[in-house]
Design a protein around this motif. Structure first.
Motif, PDB file in Angstrom:
ATOM      1  N   UNK B  42       0.821  -1.214   0.000  1.00 47.18           N
ATOM      2  CA  UNK B  42       0.000   0.000   0.000  1.00 47.18           C
ATOM      3  C   UNK B  42       0.853   1.262   0.000  1.00 47.18           C
ATOM      4  N   UNK B  43       1.936   1.195   0.727  1.00 52.33           N
ATOM      5  CA  UNK B  43       2.842   2.353   0.737  1.00 52.33           C
ATOM      6  C   UNK B  43       3.435   2.565  -0.651  1.00 52.33           C
ATOM      7  N   UNK B  44       3.864   1.458  -1.266  1.00 51.45           N
ATOM      8  CA  UNK B  44       4.440   1.561  -2.605  1.00 51.45           C
ATOM      9  C   UNK B  44       3.394   2.037  -3.601  1.00 51.45           C
ATOM     10  N   UNK B  45       2.159   1.560  -3.421  1.00 58.73           N
ATOM     11  CA  UNK B  45       1.087   1.979  -4.326  1.00 58.73           C
ATOM     12  C   UNK B  45       0.870   3.488  -4.236  1.00 58.73           C
ATOM     13  N   UNK B  46       0.816   4.012  -3.006  1.00 58.22           N
ATOM     14  CA  UNK B  46       0.611   5.459  -2.860  1.00 58.22           C
ATOM     15  C   UNK B  46       1.761   6.237  -3.483  1.00 58.22           C
ATOM     16  N   UNK B  47       2.975   5.763  -3.208  1.00 56.94           N
ATOM     17  CA  UNK B  47       4.136   6.519  -3.691  1.00 56.94           C
ATOM     18  C   UNK B  47       4.248   6.440  -5.217  1.00 56.94           C
ATOM     19  N   UNK B  48       3.926   5.271  -5.777  1.00 56.16           N
ATOM     20  CA  UNK B  48       3.932   5.156  -7.240  1.00 56.16           C
ATOM     21  C   UNK B  48       2.837   6.051  -7.828  1.00 56.16           C
ATOM     22  N   UNK B  49       1.667   6.066  -7.169  1.00 58.00           N
ATOM     23  CA  UNK B  49       0.562   6.905  -7.644  1.00 58.00           C
ATOM     24  C   UNK B  49       0.910   8.382  -7.563  1.00 58.00           C
ATOM     25  N   UNK B  50       1.542   8.774  -6.475  1.00 62.36           N
ATOM     26  CA  UNK B  50       1.940  10.180  -6.288  1.00 62.36           C
ATOM     27  C   UNK B  50       2.905  10.595  -7.404  1.00 62.36           C
ATOM     28  N   UNK B  51       3.880   9.744  -7.656  1.00 58.73           N
ATOM     29  CA  UNK B  51       4.869  10.064  -8.694  1.00 58.73           C
ATOM     30  C   UNK B  51       4.202  10.105 -10.072  1.00 58.73           C
ATOM     31  N   UNK B  52       3.326   9.119 -10.338  1.00 57.31           N
ATOM     32  CA  UNK B  52       2.665   9.069 -11.649  1.00 57.31           C
ATOM     33  C   UNK B  52       1.792  10.302 -11.845  1.00 57.31           C
ATOM     34  N   UNK B  53       1.009  10.650 -10.811  1.00 59.06           N
ATOM     35  CA  UNK B  53       0.087  11.785 -10.956  1.00 59.06           C
ATOM     36  C   UNK B  53       0.848  13.093 -11.150  1.00 59.06           C
ATOM     37  N   UNK B  54       1.876  13.287 -10.347  1.00 57.45           N
ATOM     38  CA  UNK B  54       2.568  14.576 -10.437  1.00 57.45           C
ATOM     39  C   UNK B  54       3.389  14.685 -11.728  1.00 57.45           C
ATOM     40  N   UNK B  55       3.981  13.564 -12.166  1.00 56.94           N
ATOM     41  CA  UNK B  55       4.743  13.613 -13.425  1.00 56.94           C
ATOM     42  C   UNK B  55       3.803  13.848 -14.597  1.00 56.94           C
ATOM     43  N   UNK B  56       2.692  13.108 -14.591  1.00 59.74           N
ATOM     44  CA  UNK B  56       1.706  13.293 -15.670  1.00 59.74           C
ATOM     45  C   UNK B  56       1.168  14.723 -15.646  1.00 59.74           C
ATOM     46  N   UNK B  57       0.870  15.206 -14.447  1.00 63.21           N
ATOM     47  CA  UNK B  57       0.366  16.577 -14.316  1.00 63.21           C
ATOM     48  C   UNK B  57       1.373  17.588 -14.844  1.00 63.21           C
ATOM     49  N   UNK B  58       2.627  17.385 -14.496  1.00 61.59           N
ATOM     50  CA  UNK B  58       3.693  18.279 -14.963  1.00 61.59           C
ATOM     51  C   UNK B  58       3.747  18.286 -16.493  1.00 61.59           C
ATOM     52  N   UNK B  59       3.696  17.090 -17.095  1.00 64.47           N
ATOM     53  CA  UNK B  59       3.783  17.006 -18.561  1.00 64.47           C
ATOM     54  C   UNK B  59       2.569  17.659 -19.222  1.00 64.47           C
ATOM     55  N   UNK B  60       1.392  17.409 -18.661  1.00 64.53           N
ATOM     56  CA  UNK B  60       0.179  17.992 -19.247  1.00 64.53           C
ATOM     57  C   UNK B  60       0.194  19.516 -19.127  1.00 64.53           C
ATOM     58  N   UNK B  61       0.629  20.002 -17.974  1.00 62.16           N
ATOM     59  CA  UNK B  61       0.706  21.456 -17.783  1.00 62.16           C
ATOM     60  C   UNK B  61       1.740  22.064 -18.725  1.00 62.16           C
ATOM     61  N   UNK B  62       2.835  21.355 -18.878  1.00 62.14           N
ATOM     62  CA  UNK B  62       3.887  21.826 -19.780  1.00 62.14           C
ATOM     63  C   UNK B  62       3.374  21.869 -21.221  1.00 62.14           C
ATOM     64  N   UNK B  63       2.496  20.919 -21.543  1.00 54.39           N
ATOM     65  CA  UNK B  63       1.930  20.869 -22.897  1.00 54.39           C
ATOM     66  C   UNK B  63       0.849  21.927 -23.099  1.00 54.39           C
ATOM     67  N   UNK B  64       0.523  22.640 -22.042  1.00 58.27           N
ATOM     68  CA  UNK B  64      -0.438  23.740 -22.179  1.00 58.27           C
ATOM     69  C   UNK B  64      -1.829  23.438 -21.684  1.00 58.27           C
ATOM     70  N   UNK B  65      -2.037  22.271 -21.100  1.00 56.54           N
ATOM     71  CA  UNK B  65      -3.370  21.945 -20.586  1.00 56.54           C
ATOM     72  C   UNK B  65      -3.640  22.731 -19.300  1.00 56.54           C
ATOM     73  N   UNK B  66      -4.890  23.110 -19.105  1.00 53.01           N
ATOM     74  CA  UNK B  66      -5.260  23.850 -17.898  1.00 53.01           C
ATOM     75  C   UNK B  66      -5.279  22.940 -16.683  1.00 53.01           C
ATOM     76  N   UNK B  67      -5.120  23.556 -15.519  1.00 52.12           N
ATOM     77  CA  UNK B  67      -5.076  22.777 -14.283  1.00 52.12           C
ATOM     78  C   UNK B  67      -6.402  22.042 -14.036  1.00 52.12           C
ATOM     79  N   UNK B  68      -7.510  22.704 -14.335  1.00 54.01           N
ATOM     80  CA  UNK B  68      -8.820  22.081 -14.099  1.00 54.01           C
ATOM     81  C   UNK B  68      -8.995  20.841 -14.964  1.00 54.01           C
ATOM     82  N   UNK B  69      -8.538  20.946 -16.211  1.00 61.83           N
ATOM     83  CA  UNK B  69      -8.658  19.798 -17.106  1.00 61.83           C
ATOM     84  C   UNK B  69      -7.755  18.655 -16.624  1.00 61.83           C
ATOM     85  N   UNK B  70      -6.584  19.028 -16.127  1.00 61.35           N
ATOM     86  CA  UNK B  70      -5.681  18.014 -15.537  1.00 61.35           C
ATOM     87  C   UNK B  70      -6.391  17.291 -14.401  1.00 61.35           C
TER      88      UNK B  70
END
Lengths: 299, 507
Positions: B42-70
């Motif tokens: 469960x700890x690994x799941x949370x940490x993997x999820x945190x990393x996946x969400x924030x990296x994906x969010x970073x890439x989407x924001x960098x690509x110009x997507x709005x925060x709400x859409x993210x």
């Protein structure tokens, strides 16, 4: 546009302050923000005015090596300076942070807290009840479990705690080594494989009980922490300023730490720009802090 | 706080799906495909999820997507990951596993109490810590507000500006998304992640300490110990990035010890995306630890998982690191950095060749390995970039008394002396079995490497001032707590196994 002489709101409330308000607010704000170093000679010189001593006497002719300080204060989180005079007349001083209510301050081990003091005083705080005395058994048991002030320095350093005059971490290390050494002495070196984890759990478990008690006590008393309540009040005030700005752009003037940091933090959702482009100025001019139209905007 | 809970739930679902999809050799509580696996899962799941969400969010924001859409995309991705994992590996609930010992139950109760007390603290205490306000929550608030934020390095609001520009964006993206789910930015919300990561420390330590074997109570003791360090609890409520670094570094080492190279690389990447320091202070040690263990083990066990997975996991830090090199530090220096990178890669290839690695590269299965070799350029680039920029910022000076001062800070105060005392004693006790064990050798190399990097930082740079003031040095040391404890517990576990083996062997 002419420059407004009255801030739209002040730190004390949402309504415009009366004429005398801004000056009063500035004085109060500065009093909180600035620390005026205390000089023993000045305090020892006696009262500032008729019948108004600048200090509270906490003890006379007391041996310091084994003594702790007990004080009853109305708030937590303010910086206090304790001064003491050695038999030859030299003054020493040290700093503590206040904790609301009756609290024990363990100064044993601090530089100069040794020998006999002719006089021990609390600077700049007249009328405080307190005494310097040798700790009883209950005092020693109470010391490690007491609350600590909630201050920014907590994030960099755990506050030092003492028990029976020695630093708490020395007790932890001592108990840890004693338990391990006993197991190894009785069962041989191989016992270290289970003795080390057991000793660690025992020591950290005890410390955890102490730490959680201290932490819960600290959180429980958070509203009496002068620093925290000031930050909270300032935060609410800055929120009000940000709400008044709406979508207009602002320029923020500098305030001393931590108020400047908090002010910027509250305005991060408002367009913040340079002074020559801003619609509004968040300014400390005119004796208060407020938000005013930018007089240079129309140029 | 409802928004924070929803956000954590999204991350947990995403992480649960991702974690189940990842190749894994070990399972918690001996329940290979149950819902309630061990706490490490469960700890690994949370940490993997945190990393996946924030990296994906970073890439989407960098690509110009709005925060709400993210914020809309994230639950969709989480649901997709969960569904995919269920399709690939059907769920067979086994609830609390085979058996739970009383001391494990006690640990859960203690953790539940601490979490509740922490929540109480979050709701009652204001945000007063400097870095939390400026570097993390402040920049997140700018991203959330959308008016003082820019990805253009020439803009006055580049990355929200307050705080060092080389602080990664994991927490910033997390807080900003949390603000969207919450319907507004909240001071309690912006410290919620550190509280959850505090729990994760116990989970990953539980898994890592069990890797060497030994009785179950020892891994429970290890999980308790890491959460009982007083400074860790302070940081659980601080909103700083240091406890994230500690958790990811610990998870990476635990995954190395559990022989799960992809997870080890993934968590090392998570560590890199959490704060700037570990790139220089911890990552080189972790990489050397992994390769030492792998080189030591592959002779005896040909089925040992290769470094391709580790390097591939690590390469997931590439988006941030490339952004750091090319945008934050600017294109003008990029060529220089890439030259340095070429040098690093050449040294690595030479090192591999010495162990006949180059021959095996072409003989074997390893397309992944080839990709991994390319991916090694990422940490090399990153270490070079950050080391150079940090040196430029804090300056090069020599302080011969730094190691002694560091030892005094480590052993001479309330903040963390017991951690280092235990680690030193445990490493000394378990030194001989560790020398004989491949993973043990890796841990020893990690211990040596991180000690050298810490001493080097304070002895040769302007960071010496942090040591003298005894402020930042304590936060840096906090990043190593998990590694120190796990290294010690691993040595003790090997000692247990050795004793058990001796007891069972015929006279």
């Amino acid at each position: 546009m002419a420059e407004s002489s009255t801030p739209l709101c002040s730190i004390r409330g949402e309504r415009p302050a009366p004429q005398a308000g801004p000056a009063l607010v500035a004085v109060l704000l500065l009093a909180v923000l600035l620390w005026v170093p205390w000089t023993p000679a000045a305090s020892a010189a006696g009262p500032a005015g008729p019948g108004q001593p600048q200090f509270s006497v906490l003890g006379k002719n007391v041996p310091l090596d084994t003594a702790i300080l007990s004080m009853d204060l109305p708030e937590s989180g303010t910086r206090l300076r304790i001064g003491w005079m050695s038999p030859n007349g030299d003054w020493r001083d040290t700093e503590v942070f206040s904790v609301k209510g009756s609290h024990l301050y363990d100064l044993r081990g601090r530089p100069g807290w040794t020998g006999t003091a002719r006089l021990v005083v609390l600077a700049d705080r007249p009328g405080v009840r307190g005494e310097v005395r040798p700790p009883g058994v209950l005092d020693e048991l109470r010391l490690p479990f007491q609350s600590v002030p909630y201050l920014p320095r907590l994030v960099n350093l755990e506050p030092e705690v003492r028990f029976l005059g020695l630093p708490w971490h020395l007790w932890m290390a001592g108990v840890f080594l004693l338990l391990t050494a006993t197991a190894v002495a009785l069962r041989g070196l191989k016992a270290a494989s289970w003795a080390l984890p057991l000793a660690l759990v025992a020591v950290l478990g005890l410390n955890d009980v102490r730490g959680m008690a201290s932490y819960l006590s600290m959180v429980g008393g958070i509203r009496s922490n002068a620093f925290v309540t000031d930050i909270q009040r300032f935060g609410a005030f800055a929120d009000g300023l940000a709400a008044k700005a709406g979508n207009r752009s602002v320029s923020i003037s500098h305030l001393p730490w931590p108020y400047g940091v908090h002010l910027k933090y509250r305005f991060m959702e408002t367009p913040v720009t340079s002074k020559n482009k801003a619609d509004l100025l968040v300014t400390t001019r005119n004796g208060g802090i407020g938000i005013v139209p930018n007089p240079g905007r129309s140029k | 706080m409802n928004g924070a809970l929803i956000h954590i739930l999204i991350i947990m679902v995403m992480g649960w799906g991702i974690r189940r999809l990842l190749p894994s050799r070990t399972e918690g509580f001996d329940t290979p495909q149950g819902i309630f696996r061990g706490p490490d899962f469960w700890a690994e799941a949370f940490m993997a999820g945190f990393f996946a969400e924030t990296t994906l969010g970073f890439l989407l924001l960098l690509a110009g997507m709005g925060l709400s859409l993210c914020a809309v995309v994230m639950p969709v991705v989480a649901a997709c990951a969960a569904c995919a994992s269920i399709l690939v590996k059907p769920v067979r609930p086994s609830w609390l596993g085979t058996d739970i010992k009383w001391y494990e139950l006690l640990l859960w109760l203690v953790l539940a109490f601490k979490f509740t007390a922490g929540l109480y603290g979050l709701l009652e205490t204001p945000l007063i810590f400097d870095d939390a306000i400026t570097a993390w929550a402040g920049r997140a608030r700018a991203l959330f507000g959308g008016v003082n934020w820019s990805f253009n390095p020439g803009d006055e609001h580049f990355l929200g500006r307050p705080g060092p520009m080389d602080y990664p964006l994991a927490k910033v993206v997390f807080y900003a998304l949390g603000g969207v789910y919450n319907g507004g930015f909240d001071d309690a919300l912006v410290r919620f992640d550190t509280l959850v990561f505090h729990l994760c420390l116990a989970g990953v330590m539980w898994g890592g300490a069990g890797a060497a074997g030994g009785p179950r109570w020892v891994r429970t003791a290890a999980a308790f110990a890491v959460t009982a360090i007083p400074f860790n609890f302070t940081h659980a409520l601080s909103g700083y990035g240091d406890i994230l670094v500690q958790a990811y570094a610990l998870a990476s080492l635990a995954a190395i010890l559990k022989r799960e190279p992809f997870l080890a690389g993934l968590f090392a990447a998570g560590m890199v995306f959490s704060k700037n320091d570990p790139l220089v202070l911890i990552l080189p040690g972790l990489v050397l630890c992994f390769f030492t263990a792998w080189f030591s083990e592959r002779g005896d066990r040909p089925d040992t998982p290769g470094p391709g997975g580790f390097l591939f996991g690590l390469s997931l830090a590439a988006p941030w690191l490339l952004f750091l090199a090319l945008v934050v530090y600017g294109r003008t220096h990029a060529l220089w950095y890439f030259s340095a990178l070429g040098g690093c890669a050449a040294v690595l290839i030479l090192a591999f060749s010495l162990r006949n690695f180059a021959v095996r590269l072409w003989e074997h299965r390893n397309v992944r390995l080839a990709a991994g070799l390319l991916a090694v350029s990422v940490p090399a680039l990153a270490v070079t970039v950050v080391a150079l920029s940090q040196l430029h910022r804090i300056g090069l000076t020599f302080h011969p008394d730094a190691p002694l001062r560091l030892a005094k800070v480590m052993l001479g105060g309330q903040t963390h002396s017991i951690v280092w005392l235990f680690s030193a004693a445990a490493l000394a006790t378990g030194f001989r079995p560790m020398l004989r064990d491949p993973m043990g050798r890796g841990v020893l190399v990690l211990a040596g490497c991180t000690t050298l990097s810490l001493c080097g930082l304070f002895a040769f740079t302007g960071a010496y001032a942090w040591l003298v003031s005894e402020t930042t040095v304590n936060r840096l040391l906090l990043q190593f707590y998990g590694l120190g404890l796990l290294g010690g517990f691993y040595g003790l576990g090997l000692l247990h196994e050795q004793d058990a083996g001796n007891a069972q062997s015929p006279a």
